[in-house]
Design a protein around this motif. Structure first.
Motif, PDB file in Angstrom:
ATOM      1  N   ASN A  30     -29.119 -26.563  26.723  1.00  0.00           N
ATOM      2  CA  ASN A  30     -29.862 -25.204  26.327  1.00  0.00           C
ATOM      3  C   ASN A  30     -30.269 -24.532  27.470  1.00  0.00           C
ATOM      4  O   ASN A  30     -30.961 -25.140  28.282  1.00  0.00           O
ATOM      5  CB  ASN A  30     -30.695 -25.390  25.032  1.00  0.00           C
ATOM      6  N   TYR A  31     -30.200 -23.277  27.475  1.00  0.00           N
ATOM      7  CA  TYR A  31     -30.709 -22.424  28.449  1.00  0.00           C
ATOM      8  C   TYR A  31     -31.620 -21.261  28.222  1.00  0.00           C
ATOM      9  O   TYR A  31     -31.315 -20.545  27.231  1.00  0.00           O
ATOM     10  CB  TYR A  31     -29.573 -22.027  29.240  1.00  0.00           C
ATOM     11  N   GLU A  32     -32.837 -20.880  28.601  1.00  0.00           N
ATOM     12  CA  GLU A  32     -33.662 -20.039  28.259  1.00  0.00           C
ATOM     13  C   GLU A  32     -34.038 -19.217  29.258  1.00  0.00           C
ATOM     14  O   GLU A  32     -34.628 -19.741  30.435  1.00  0.00           O
ATOM     15  CB  GLU A  32     -34.846 -20.542  27.518  1.00  0.00           C
ATOM     16  N   TYR A  33     -34.177 -17.834  29.533  1.00  0.00           N
ATOM     17  CA  TYR A  33     -34.432 -17.184  30.615  1.00  0.00           C
ATOM     18  C   TYR A  33     -35.312 -15.991  29.999  1.00  0.00           C
ATOM     19  O   TYR A  33     -34.951 -15.251  29.074  1.00  0.00           O
ATOM     20  CB  TYR A  33     -33.263 -16.289  31.248  1.00  0.00           C
ATOM     21  N   LYS A  34     -36.529 -15.891  30.759  1.00  0.00           N
ATOM     22  CA  LYS A  34     -37.535 -14.676  30.473  1.00  0.00           C
ATOM     23  C   LYS A  34     -37.278 -13.595  31.317  1.00  0.00           C
ATOM     24  O   LYS A  34     -37.951 -12.492  30.832  1.00  0.00           O
ATOM     25  CB  LYS A  34     -38.807 -15.633  30.676  1.00  0.00           C
ATOM     26  N   ASN A  35     -36.564 -13.594  32.344  1.00  0.00           N
ATOM     27  CA  ASN A  35     -36.536 -12.488  33.189  1.00  0.00           C
ATOM     28  C   ASN A  35     -35.184 -12.663  34.159  1.00  0.00           C
ATOM     29  O   ASN A  35     -34.460 -13.845  34.258  1.00  0.00           O
ATOM     30  CB  ASN A  35     -37.625 -12.161  34.108  1.00  0.00           C
ATOM     31  N   PRO A  43     -24.693 -15.601  35.031  1.00  0.00           N
ATOM     32  CA  PRO A  43     -24.482 -13.879  35.101  1.00  0.00           C
ATOM     33  C   PRO A  43     -24.195 -13.430  33.910  1.00  0.00           C
ATOM     34  O   PRO A  43     -24.438 -12.220  34.303  1.00  0.00           O
ATOM     35  CB  PRO A  43     -22.577 -14.356  35.907  1.00  0.00           C
ATOM     36  N   LEU A  44     -24.063 -13.973  32.818  1.00  0.00           N
ATOM     37  CA  LEU A  44     -24.045 -13.376  31.634  1.00  0.00           C
ATOM     38  C   LEU A  44     -25.401 -13.005  31.300  1.00  0.00           C
ATOM     39  O   LEU A  44     -25.868 -11.741  30.883  1.00  0.00           O
ATOM     40  CB  LEU A  44     -23.599 -14.211  30.451  1.00  0.00           C
ATOM     41  N   ALA A  45     -26.391 -13.944  31.314  1.00  0.00           N
ATOM     42  CA  ALA A  45     -27.998 -13.418  31.158  1.00  0.00           C
ATOM     43  C   ALA A  45     -28.209 -12.208  32.169  1.00  0.00           C
ATOM     44  O   ALA A  45     -29.042 -11.322  31.840  1.00  0.00           O
ATOM     45  CB  ALA A  45     -28.725 -14.634  31.139  1.00  0.00           C
ATOM     46  N   GLN A  46     -27.875 -12.431  33.542  1.00  0.00           N
ATOM     47  CA  GLN A  46     -28.000 -11.572  34.269  1.00  0.00           C
ATOM     48  C   GLN A  46     -27.632 -10.061  34.015  1.00  0.00           C
ATOM     49  O   GLN A  46     -28.360  -8.992  33.821  1.00  0.00           O
ATOM     50  CB  GLN A  46     -27.718 -11.570  35.841  1.00  0.00           C
ATOM     51  N   GLN A  47     -26.549 -10.003  33.257  1.00  0.00           N
ATOM     52  CA  GLN A  47     -26.041  -8.895  32.817  1.00  0.00           C
ATOM     53  C   GLN A  47     -26.753  -8.346  31.789  1.00  0.00           C
ATOM     54  O   GLN A  47     -27.146  -7.143  31.253  1.00  0.00           O
ATOM     55  CB  GLN A  47     -24.464  -8.892  32.596  1.00  0.00           C
ATOM     56  N   LEU A  48     -27.273  -8.914  30.698  1.00  0.00           N
ATOM     57  CA  LEU A  48     -27.865  -8.670  29.611  1.00  0.00           C
ATOM     58  C   LEU A  48     -29.291  -8.026  30.007  1.00  0.00           C
ATOM     59  O   LEU A  48     -29.643  -7.230  29.169  1.00  0.00           O
ATOM     60  CB  LEU A  48     -28.012  -9.969  28.664  1.00  0.00           C
ATOM     61  N   PHE A  49     -29.861  -8.520  31.031  1.00  0.00           N
ATOM     62  CA  PHE A  49     -31.060  -8.211  31.296  1.00  0.00           C
ATOM     63  C   PHE A  49     -30.998  -6.741  31.850  1.00  0.00           C
ATOM     64  O   PHE A  49     -31.912  -6.139  32.292  1.00  0.00           O
ATOM     65  CB  PHE A  49     -31.765  -9.057  32.496  1.00  0.00           C
ATOM     66  N   ILE A  54     -34.008  -5.904  26.403  1.00  0.00           N
ATOM     67  CA  ILE A  54     -33.785  -7.275  26.374  1.00  0.00           C
ATOM     68  C   ILE A  54     -34.933  -8.066  26.851  1.00  0.00           C
ATOM     69  O   ILE A  54     -35.323  -7.722  28.160  1.00  0.00           O
ATOM     70  CB  ILE A  54     -32.368  -7.837  27.149  1.00  0.00           C
ATOM     71  N   LYS A  55     -35.637  -8.857  26.243  1.00  0.00           N
ATOM     72  CA  LYS A  55     -36.972  -9.487  26.552  1.00  0.00           C
ATOM     73  C   LYS A  55     -36.501 -11.056  27.206  1.00  0.00           C
ATOM     74  O   LYS A  55     -37.171 -11.400  28.012  1.00  0.00           O
ATOM     75  CB  LYS A  55     -38.285  -9.649  25.553  1.00  0.00           C
ATOM     76  N   THR A  56     -35.855 -11.509  26.120  1.00  0.00           N
ATOM     77  CA  THR A  56     -35.514 -13.069  26.334  1.00  0.00           C
ATOM     78  C   THR A  56     -34.063 -13.368  26.254  1.00  0.00           C
ATOM     79  O   THR A  56     -33.494 -12.816  25.153  1.00  0.00           O
ATOM     80  CB  THR A  56     -36.439 -14.172  25.439  1.00  0.00           C
ATOM     81  N   VAL A  57     -33.511 -14.315  27.061  1.00  0.00           N
ATOM     82  CA  VAL A  57     -32.013 -14.503  26.602  1.00  0.00           C
ATOM     83  C   VAL A  57     -31.894 -16.317  26.413  1.00  0.00           C
ATOM     84  O   VAL A  57     -32.511 -17.016  27.301  1.00  0.00           O
ATOM     85  CB  VAL A  57     -31.062 -14.302  27.658  1.00  0.00           C
ATOM     86  N   TYR A  58     -31.360 -16.602  25.186  1.00  0.00           N
ATOM     87  CA  TYR A  58     -31.337 -17.976  25.044  1.00  0.00           C
ATOM     88  C   TYR A  58     -29.801 -18.288  24.810  1.00  0.00           C
ATOM     89  O   TYR A  58     -29.137 -17.539  23.914  1.00  0.00           O
ATOM     90  CB  TYR A  58     -32.181 -18.381  23.893  1.00  0.00           C
TER      91      TYR A  58
END
Length: 302
Positions: A30-35, A43-49, A54-58
């Motif tokens: 599992n992956y969690e990103y705060k920024n 790359p997907l989380a980067q685009q979502l930020f 968007i505060k957190t991506v999991y």
């Protein structure tokens, strides 16, 4: 190439929504990103930020969990986010660049009996597919490497795969005490080695893949009563059936005879007791919840 669809699912936290995919997104962990800095390997989380709310991506298994800032309400932006995710995934863009891809995936598998004596449920400690699949024979299993391998055993009759488990129905030629350990180890090793459970062309039960954006899009030709029946089956019946290694599908509703037709799959299909038990259980529930709209439930084996 995989065709992705997204289902939007509420959580107990009003600031967090789950965007569930019909395909697995990550296998290993599992992956969690705060920024955006933390999201260097996604790359997907980067685009979502790039979305300012968007505060957190999991990212886990077959879903993306998103936490928002209070500057917006999910009701105003969730459809747009779901559409962006569908477009990104269907463009074949990378989701997470997973490390240690050559190392075995940590997973355990245990065997669980079902009400059907001819069917055993093998439960994994992680999600293995994003949709439900049923294979009645080796020809149907061409799009599932795992099912194909299981059908090499002459005693395997049918294979049913859903979320985190595999239900196997056997012929009477073999006894469970003689074959359970071998089947369990095969399934565990298959998952641990990161092999593909089903390929891109595999069709989930119920027909073609769900429409884009969300699986909540219901065919327009269904009447309000049919939609109400589907909601009841999804919320109250499917979880109980899945715990026994099976599945239930709505087939049709006849307003004139007030008859509901459902299809039983997996461990429920062909079970000596499930047709009677489920038919009467579902029938009683629908009558209690929908009154005189329901006269009878007919259960068919899938």
């Amino acid at each position: 190439m995989k065709e992705y669809s997204i289902t939007v699912v509420k959580t107990n936290n009003p600031t967090i929504l789950k965007f569930e995919s019909n395909h697995m997104l990550v296998k290993r962990k599992n992956y969690e990103y705060k920024n955006i800095d933390e999201a260097k390997n996604s790359p997907l989380a980067q685009q979502l930020f790039h979305l300012p709310f968007i505060k957190t991506v999991y990212i886990s298994g077959n879903f993306i969990g998103l936490e928002r800032y209070d500057i917006v309400e999910w009701q105003d932006v969730k459809d747009e986010v779901a559409q962006q995710l569908v477009e990104y995934l269907n463009a074949g863009e990378p989701i997470v660049i997973e490390e240690d891809s050559d190392k075995p995936i940590a997973v355990t598998v245990y065997a669980e009996v079902t009400p059907n004596p001819a069917t055993m449920k093998f439960v994994a400690s992680k999600k293995i597919v994003g949709s439900t699949f049923e294979f009645k024979n080796i020809d149907e299993a061409r799009e599932s490497p795992l099912a194909m391998e299981l059908f090499q055993f002459p005693f395997v009759k049918e294979v049913f795969i859903d979320e985190n488990y595999v239900s196997i129905s056997k012929y009477e030629v073999a006894e469970w005490e003689d074959i359970t350990i071998e089947l369990r180890e095969l399934i565990r090793n298959f998952i641990a080695e990161g092999k593909e459970i089903v390929n891109d062309n595999a069709k989930p039960v119920g027909g073609a893949p769900a429409p884009n954006v969300t699986n909540n899009e219901i065919p327009e030709d269904l009447d309000d009563t049919s939609l109400e029946i589907i909601d009841i089956l999804e919320e109250y019946v499917k979880p109980a059936v899945a715990s026994d290694g099976g599945n239930i599908l709505f087939k049709s509703y006849n307003a004139e005879s007030r008859t509901v037709n459902v299809i039983l799959q997996g461990a429920c299909s062909g079970c000596p007791s499930s047709t009677f038990t489920l038919k009467n259980g579902i029938e009683t529930m629908l009558k209690n919840m929908m009154g005189d709209k329901i006269n009878e439930v007919v259960a068919l084996n899938g």
